[in-house]
Design a protein around this motif. Structure first.
Motif, PDB file in Angstrom:
ATOM      1  N   VAL A  51    -127.694  14.223-156.714  1.00 54.70           N
ATOM      2  CA  VAL A  51    -128.503  13.013-156.867  1.00 54.70           C
ATOM      3  C   VAL A  51    -127.588  11.797-157.585  1.00 54.70           C
ATOM      4  CG1 VAL A  51    -130.638  14.139-157.409  1.00 54.70           C
ATOM      5  CG2 VAL A  51    -129.175  13.434-159.297  1.00 54.70           C
ATOM      6  N   LEU A  53    -125.596  11.655-159.918  1.00 56.38           N
ATOM      7  CA  LEU A  53    -125.259  11.232-161.431  1.00 56.38           C
ATOM      8  C   LEU A  53    -123.759  11.865-161.995  1.00 56.38           C
ATOM      9  CD1 LEU A  53    -128.705  12.452-163.176  1.00 56.38           C
ATOM     10  CD2 LEU A  53    -127.791  10.090-162.943  1.00 56.38           C
ATOM     11  N   PHE A  72    -123.984   5.274-151.207  1.00 48.90           N
ATOM     12  CA  PHE A  72    -125.056   5.809-152.212  1.00 48.90           C
ATOM     13  C   PHE A  72    -126.500   5.032-151.973  1.00 48.90           C
ATOM     14  CE2 PHE A  72    -127.131   4.997-156.274  1.00 48.90           C
ATOM     15  CZ  PHE A  72    -127.185   6.289-156.706  1.00 48.90           C
ATOM     16  N   THR A  73    -126.614   3.806-151.854  1.00 50.16           N
ATOM     17  CA  THR A  73    -128.163   3.444-151.957  1.00 50.16           C
ATOM     18  C   THR A  73    -128.723   3.849-150.671  1.00 50.16           C
ATOM     19  OG1 THR A  73    -127.173   1.176-151.119  1.00 50.16           O
ATOM     20  CG2 THR A  73    -127.721   1.324-153.254  1.00 50.16           C
ATOM     21  N   ILE A  76    -129.659   7.793-151.095  1.00 48.63           N
ATOM     22  CA  ILE A  76    -130.573   8.097-152.370  1.00 48.63           C
ATOM     23  C   ILE A  76    -131.594   7.632-152.089  1.00 48.63           C
ATOM     24  CG2 ILE A  76    -130.255   5.966-153.905  1.00 48.63           C
ATOM     25  CD1 ILE A  76    -129.647   9.527-155.144  1.00 48.63           C
ATOM     26  N   CYS A  81    -136.439  13.017-157.248  1.00 50.11           N
ATOM     27  CA  CYS A  81    -135.800  13.883-158.099  1.00 50.11           C
ATOM     28  C   CYS A  81    -136.456  13.824-159.484  1.00 50.11           C
ATOM     29  CB  CYS A  81    -134.432  14.042-158.156  1.00 50.11           C
ATOM     30  SG  CYS A  81    -133.694  12.483-158.917  1.00 50.11           S
ATOM     31  N   GLU A  87    -138.226  12.729-168.257  1.00 51.32           N
ATOM     32  CA  GLU A  87    -138.119  12.066-169.306  1.00 51.32           C
ATOM     33  C   GLU A  87    -138.702  10.543-168.900  1.00 51.32           C
ATOM     34  OE1 GLU A  87    -134.665  13.574-169.488  1.00 51.32           O
ATOM     35  OE2 GLU A  87    -134.781  14.307-171.557  1.00 51.32           O
ATOM     36  N   TYR A  89    -140.673   6.639-170.238  1.00 51.19           N
ATOM     37  CA  TYR A  89    -140.632   5.677-171.281  1.00 51.19           C
ATOM     38  C   TYR A  89    -141.926   6.039-172.072  1.00 51.19           C
ATOM     39  CZ  TYR A  89    -136.891   3.393-168.625  1.00 51.19           C
ATOM     40  OH  TYR A  89    -135.552   3.200-167.912  1.00 51.19           O
ATOM     41  N   PHE A 101    -140.534   1.714-161.811  1.00 53.48           N
ATOM     42  CA  PHE A 101    -139.642   2.422-160.907  1.00 53.48           C
ATOM     43  C   PHE A 101    -139.908   2.054-159.583  1.00 53.48           C
ATOM     44  CE2 PHE A 101    -139.445   5.670-164.367  1.00 53.48           C
ATOM     45  CZ  PHE A 101    -138.061   5.381-164.615  1.00 53.48           C
ATOM     46  N   MET A 104    -137.748  -0.656-158.338  1.00 52.90           N
ATOM     47  CA  MET A 104    -136.460  -0.609-157.988  1.00 52.90           C
ATOM     48  C   MET A 104    -136.224   0.128-156.630  1.00 52.90           C
ATOM     49  SD  MET A 104    -135.232   1.061-161.734  1.00 52.90           S
ATOM     50  CE  MET A 104    -133.726   0.837-161.429  1.00 52.90           C
TER      51      MET A 104
ATOM     52  N   GLU B 133    -131.545   4.357-173.183  1.00 55.09           N
ATOM     53  CA  GLU B 133    -131.818   4.895-172.103  1.00 55.09           C
ATOM     54  C   GLU B 133    -130.985   6.543-171.836  1.00 55.09           C
ATOM     55  OE1 GLU B 133    -133.592   3.629-169.694  1.00 55.09           O
ATOM     56  OE2 GLU B 133    -133.641   1.494-169.737  1.00 55.09           O
ATOM     57  N   THR B 138    -133.909   8.577-169.749  1.00 53.59           N
ATOM     58  CA  THR B 138    -134.422   7.872-168.587  1.00 53.59           C
ATOM     59  C   THR B 138    -133.312   7.334-167.702  1.00 53.59           C
ATOM     60  OG1 THR B 138    -134.715   6.378-170.378  1.00 53.59           O
ATOM     61  CG2 THR B 138    -136.463   7.290-169.739  1.00 53.59           C
ATOM     62  N   ILE B 139    -132.018   7.421-168.411  1.00 53.31           N
ATOM     63  CA  ILE B 139    -130.742   6.914-167.525  1.00 53.31           C
ATOM     64  C   ILE B 139    -130.813   7.638-166.313  1.00 53.31           C
ATOM     65  CG2 ILE B 139    -129.315   8.448-168.629  1.00 53.31           C
ATOM     66  CD1 ILE B 139    -128.302   4.939-168.025  1.00 53.31           C
ATOM     67  N   LYS B 140    -131.067   8.921-166.105  1.00 55.97           N
ATOM     68  CA  LYS B 140    -131.197   9.733-165.244  1.00 55.97           C
ATOM     69  C   LYS B 140    -132.097   9.230-163.899  1.00 55.97           C
ATOM     70  CE  LYS B 140    -132.066  13.273-167.639  1.00 55.97           C
ATOM     71  NZ  LYS B 140    -132.280  14.412-167.997  1.00 55.97           N
ATOM     72  N   LEU B 141    -133.205   8.778-164.502  1.00 57.25           N
ATOM     73  CA  LEU B 141    -134.311   8.163-163.331  1.00 57.25           C
ATOM     74  C   LEU B 141    -133.625   6.792-163.126  1.00 57.25           C
ATOM     75  CD1 LEU B 141    -137.561   9.069-165.239  1.00 57.25           C
ATOM     76  CD2 LEU B 141    -136.556  10.137-163.048  1.00 57.25           C
ATOM     77  N   LEU B 142    -133.063   6.081-163.760  1.00 64.35           N
ATOM     78  CA  LEU B 142    -132.582   4.769-163.476  1.00 64.35           C
ATOM     79  C   LEU B 142    -131.542   5.019-162.442  1.00 64.35           C
ATOM     80  CD1 LEU B 142    -133.974   2.284-164.700  1.00 64.35           C
ATOM     81  CD2 LEU B 142    -132.288   2.350-166.562  1.00 64.35           C
ATOM     82  N   LEU B 143    -130.524   5.597-162.887  1.00 67.53           N
ATOM     83  CA  LEU B 143    -129.256   5.804-161.819  1.00 67.53           C
ATOM     84  C   LEU B 143    -129.733   6.500-160.545  1.00 67.53           C
ATOM     85  CD1 LEU B 143    -126.622   6.273-164.452  1.00 67.53           C
ATOM     86  CD2 LEU B 143    -127.365   4.117-163.420  1.00 67.53           C
ATOM     87  N   THR B 144    -130.857   7.122-160.343  1.00 63.44           N
ATOM     88  CA  THR B 144    -131.033   7.881-159.194  1.00 63.44           C
ATOM     89  C   THR B 144    -131.919   7.201-158.227  1.00 63.44           C
ATOM     90  OG1 THR B 144    -132.890   8.948-160.143  1.00 63.44           O
ATOM     91  CG2 THR B 144    -130.515  10.144-159.983  1.00 63.44           C
ATOM     92  N   ARG B 145    -132.169   5.781-158.348  1.00 65.81           N
ATOM     93  CA  ARG B 145    -132.857   4.785-157.409  1.00 65.81           C
ATOM     94  C   ARG B 145    -131.707   4.299-156.373  1.00 65.81           C
ATOM     95  NH1 ARG B 145    -137.595   6.478-158.548  1.00 65.81           N
ATOM     96  NH2 ARG B 145    -136.569   7.895-160.020  1.00 65.81           N
ATOM     97  N   VAL B 147    -130.389   1.711-156.039  1.00 61.30           N
ATOM     98  CA  VAL B 147    -129.759   0.329-156.765  1.00 61.30           C
ATOM     99  C   VAL B 147    -128.345   0.820-157.211  1.00 61.30           C
ATOM    100  CG1 VAL B 147    -130.116  -1.329-158.374  1.00 61.30           C
ATOM    101  CG2 VAL B 147    -131.777  -0.012-157.425  1.00 61.30           C
ATOM    102  N   ARG B 149    -125.195   0.874-159.381  1.00 58.50           N
ATOM    103  CA  ARG B 149    -125.083   1.111-160.994  1.00 58.50           C
ATOM    104  C   ARG B 149    -124.794  -0.319-161.555  1.00 58.50           C
ATOM    105  NH1 ARG B 149    -122.255   6.510-163.021  1.00 58.50           N
ATOM    106  NH2 ARG B 149    -123.575   8.182-162.087  1.00 58.50           N
ATOM    107  N   ILE B 152    -127.598  -2.566-162.174  1.00 53.88           N
ATOM    108  CA  ILE B 152    -128.483  -2.030-163.159  1.00 53.88           C
ATOM    109  C   ILE B 152    -127.907  -2.470-164.450  1.00 53.88           C
ATOM    110  CG2 ILE B 152    -129.219  -0.083-164.583  1.00 53.88           C
ATOM    111  CD1 ILE B 152    -129.790   1.407-161.572  1.00 53.88           C
TER     112      ILE B 152
END
Lengths: 303, 326
Positions: A51, A53, A72-73, A76, A81, A87, A89, A101, A104, B133, B138-145, B147, B149, B152
């Motif tokens: 994914v 990361l 990437f964009t 992805i 995932c 987790e 908010y 989300f 985004m 984050e 939640t950083i994991k969700l943010l960075l798997t969009r 978009v 990095r 962001i």
């Protein structure tokens, strides 16, 4: 069948230590692919690389034909995932989380959010703060979030973690229906064999950063299934069984043979009775993860 | 991009951060207003007059007495001498530097909060922008969009700038509105002296000129905004580097407080002037207070701060776009 996710020779070093040692596999459209391995086998690290990361040290990952590292964009966009725990908010409501989300991802409408909320069955609580959700509800909201962008590949890390038995069954059915009806490729990781067995079409077994086996679930289990014979006297029975099938050894006062088919069992049973052996129990046992591991890795235990 | 910034602002607002900050400002402004009121009353009682000339003269005599007393440090003496010249200048030119009114209070408030209070408020917002984050997962969700990095991180940085603007703005509004209840809302056009420059022990008054108070305030709040941005950017970098919000706050707090302490004792350690924390009192250059280290000027301090902020920004973006997220 169309391949949606292709992983080629992916490695990851941390410092001098190689923690992922050249993985290659691919996912087909409409199948559920299981990632099985003990804790620390590298499942989560692999998923994090899939994914985006974590950057692989070498190797390529492509999603629907797009290279994850270079495009990437675009790549992805086709992935939904949950990595580890879902987790979200806690100080926002479920709906606000989804909206967050959705903003985004290009092209996600209010209608789509409504759709995924209904799909995971959270209509009643969607406007409550996530703080007040149970783990099962968070898990479902996590899936809703993953489905927002209409992905072709869904990656779920331990999706049944923390769910009650009813929840686990629902999740399983849900995942199967996503693969069968929506034609998604689903990658599921787990350290529970029973779960993988009920959910997946194919499974990759990981250990110490390597895939030691990729096969269909039936194949793998069939091969590793055992028959346990509770018989008296043991020695006579053993001689008979050796002639008919493959004896592996004795365990807890029972003779263990490789399971071939039900016919073999019936035949063996007939022979034993003919020879006057008392048969008090015949049991077909699927291997536990631990057995499978010891079998496949030649002695390595789960830890 | 607008969507991303909207997301970030939504999170800040829903965490009730801005609300808490506005409340803190309101409470503190009320406290200071009361303290100021008491001070004026005391002076009035002691001198027995409401005439500001007499008051100022009294202050000058006070300062002279302190100068003549033994046992005060050289630095303090220098500071007092400059103060004295300044007070004399006000008296000679018939300008009341302490004319009461909300704008005067605002001036006093911003001059006293630029070094510590304002940076602290900004820190509260900036410290957990990225680290929360990371620690919340939640950083994991943010960075798997889909978009990139850097986008962001940029949205978070813009959110930080917007929040900083909000903080400086609310300090201005609240200090004006609350103190005005007591001191009255007038005094925008009060002439004030600026352009002091300090050379050694001498206050150079060659470039001194009068500007109306509103202009003076505008300059001071501008400088306060600049300082807040710099502190915000530094906190932002720490927030990227460190997962724990508490650690980020701790480090930043230590730096800011050490700055306040250092300012009063670094006059002989010259290279300390390149530290960001001794350069935060930008408003002192406007009101003509002696800088902590000889040779520091407004433009020097601004350059130092800008450099620190720029480096912090580069580090933040580099680390955030390159690192592996576990």
């Amino acid at each position: 069948m169309e391949e949606t996710l292709v992983v080629q020779n992916v490695r990851k070093n941390i410092g001098k230590k190689e923690i992922i040692k050249g993985l290659s596999f691919s996912l087909k459209k409409g199948e559920v692919f299981g990632f099985l391995g003990p804790n620390g086998a590298g499942k989560t690290t692999t998923i994090r690389m899939l994914v985006g990361l974590i950057r692989p040290t070498s190797g390529t990952i492509s999603i629907c034909g797009y290279n994850l590292q270079k495009q990437f964009t675009k790549a992805i966009q086709h992935i939904g995932c949950i990595v580890e725990n879902p987790e979200l908010y806690p100080y926002l409501s479920g709906w606000e989380n989804l909206e967050h989300f959705a903003r985004m991802v290009p092209g996600v409408t209010m209608h789509r959010i409504q759709e995924v909320v209904e799909l995971v069955g959270l209509q009643n609580r969607i406007y409550d703060l996530v703080r007040t959700y149970s783990l099962g509800m968070r898990q479902r909201l996590g899936i809703a979030q993953a489905l927002l962008g209409k992905p072709t590949v869904l990656i779920l890390d331990e999706p049944t973690n923390g769910l009650d038995p009813v929840g686990i069954r629902e999740m399983r059915q849900f995942i199967r229906s996503l693969a069968e009806q929506e034609q998604l490729s689903v990658l599921v990781s787990s350290h529970l064999l029973s779960e993988i067995q009920l959910m997946c079409d194919r499974v990759a077994i990981m250990s110490k950063g390597e895939i030691i086996r990729i096969d269909t679930v039936e194949h793998l289990l069939q091969e590793q299934a055992r028959t346990y014979w509770n018989v008296v006297p043991i020695n006579t029975a053993k001689e008979i069984l050796i002639n008919e099938t493959t004896v592996i050894g004795e365990k807890d006062g029972a003779i263990v043979t490789i399971y071939e088919s039900n016919e073999t069992i019936a035949r063996c049973n007939a022979r034993l009775i003919e020879a006057g052996v008392l048969v008090s129990g015949i049991e077909r046992k699927l291997p536990t993860l631990e057995d499978l591991f010891i079998e496949l890795t030649g002695g390595e235990t789960i830890d | 991009m607008i969507n991303l910034v909207y997301n970030e602002m939504l999170k800040i607002v829903r965490k009730k951060r801005l609300f808490i900050i506005a409340a803190i400002v309101a409470v503190l402004v009320s406290l200071f207003t009361y303290a100021q009121l008491k001070q004026i009353e005391t002076i009035r009682e002691r001198i027995g007059t409401t005439d500001w000339r007499t008051q100022l003269q009294q202050q000058i005599i006070d300062t002279q007495n302190r100068l003549n007393s033994t046992g005060i440090s050289e630095e303090w003496k220098k500071f007092l001498k400059i103060r004295l010249q300044q007070q004399q200048y006000y008296l000679d030119n018939d300008i009341n530097p302490m004319a009461p009114g909300a704008p005067t209070f605002m001036r006093m408030f911003i001059e006293n909060s630029i070094e510590l209070f304002l940076p602290l408020l900004v820190m509260v917002i900036a410290a957990d922008l990225v680290s929360s984050e990371a620690s919340g997962g939640t950083i994991k969700l943010l960075l798997t969009r889909p978009v990139k990095r850097w986008k962001i991180l940029m949205s978070k940085y813009i959110a930080m700038i917007l929040s900083t603007s909000f903080i400086v703005f609310s300090v201005a509004i609240l200090s004006y509105a609350i103190s005005g209840i007591v001191f009255g809302y007038g005094g925008w056009n009060l002439p004030l002296l600026t352009g002091f420059s300090i050379q050694g022990e001498e206050l150079n008054t060659a470039a001194v000129h009068l500007i109306p108070q509103w202009k003076y305030l505008l300059i001071e709040f501008g400088l306060a905004f600049f300082v807040s941005l710099v502190v915000g950017t530094l906190t932002f970098m720490l927030s990227v580097l460190i997962r724990s919000t508490a650690a980020v706050m701790g480090i930043m707090l230590a730096a800011l407080i050490s700055g306040a302490i250092l300012s009063s004792m670094v006059s002989s350690w010259e290279s300390a002037k390149y530290l960001f924390m001794v350069n935060l009192r930008l408003t002192s250059y406007i009101s003509g207070m002696a800088p902590p280290i000889d040779g520091m000027t407004l433009s020097f301090s601004m350059m130092v701060l800008a450099t620190w902020a720029l480096v912090a920004l580069i580090v933040s973006f580099y680390v955030f776009t390159k690192r592996d997220v576990y």
